[in-house]
Design a protein around this motif. Structure first.
Motif: not given
Length: 201
Positions: A108-127
């Motif tokens: 759950x933490x830290x693998x799921x988030x923020x290692x995999x679903x980190x800010x970079x991935x989240x921002x890329x998907x939002x855009x």
């Protein structure tokens, strides 16, 4: 009804950010000391958690950030600081303690988030979701998201075979190397966030 260019662009972006090859030593370090069956389950759980977080932010990301009055650079800096704390634990050997290796679900933490679903991935998907202005591009965006998570699951699941080769001593070495790499990733993420803050000022 499928845009190959959009799919390829987002998949490559997420591949670089989520870094399936790079997550292997970190996964091995964080799951060391657990039975193989548990490690396989944790690989699946980590991907499910990451996929769920990415999907939520893909659908509601802008609304969530606006509601919380959180900027994208702030999200990047916070994620970087969290990763740095985890990296320091790996470097100092705190993950070797029974409480860390036996009782905590690192899927759950830290693998799921923020290692995999980190800010970079989240921002890329939002855009990417924002820019998808047709059904074909929307399908392509979500197909890329699913594809990268399948790749992540396969890489982590079969990284367990490495343990049989490198043994316990190798896992300790991998743990220290993972801590070094993760600390560098964390610092770079903080720098990127601060840079965006300065540029936006």
């Amino acid at each position: 009804m499928f845009d190959v260019a959009v799919f390829g662009s987002l998949f490559l972006t997420l591949f670089v950010i989520m870094d399936p090859p790079g997550i292997t030593p970190i996964f091995l370090a964080l799951t060391a000391g657990r039975p193989a069956k548990v490690q396989k389950r944790m690989a699946f759980q980590a991907v499910c958690v990451a996929g769920g977080v990415i999907a939520v932010f893909g659908l509601l990301g802008h609304q969530i950030l606006n509601y919380l009055h959180v900027s994208v650079p702030a999200l990047m800096i916070a994620g970087g600081l969290l990763l740095l704390l985890i990296a320091l634990d790996l470097l100092t050997g705190k993950t070797d303690e029974p409480k860390q290796t036996k009782d905590v679900n690192v899927a759950l933490v830290p693998l799921g988030m923020p290692l995999l679903a980190g800010p970079g991935a989240i921002v890329s998907v939002i855009l990417a979701v924002q820019k998808a202005d047709s059904a074909a591009t929307q399908v392509s965006v979500w197909a890329a998201i699913v594809a990268i998570h399948v790749v992540l699951w396969l890489v982590m699941r079969y990284s367990l075979l490495i343990i049989r080769v490198i043994k316990d001593g190798g896992v300790v070495l991998v743990t220290r190397l993972a801590g070094m790499m993760l600390s560098a990733i964390a610092v770079q993420q903080i720098i990127n966030g601060v840079t965006q803050v300065i540029q936006g000022a």
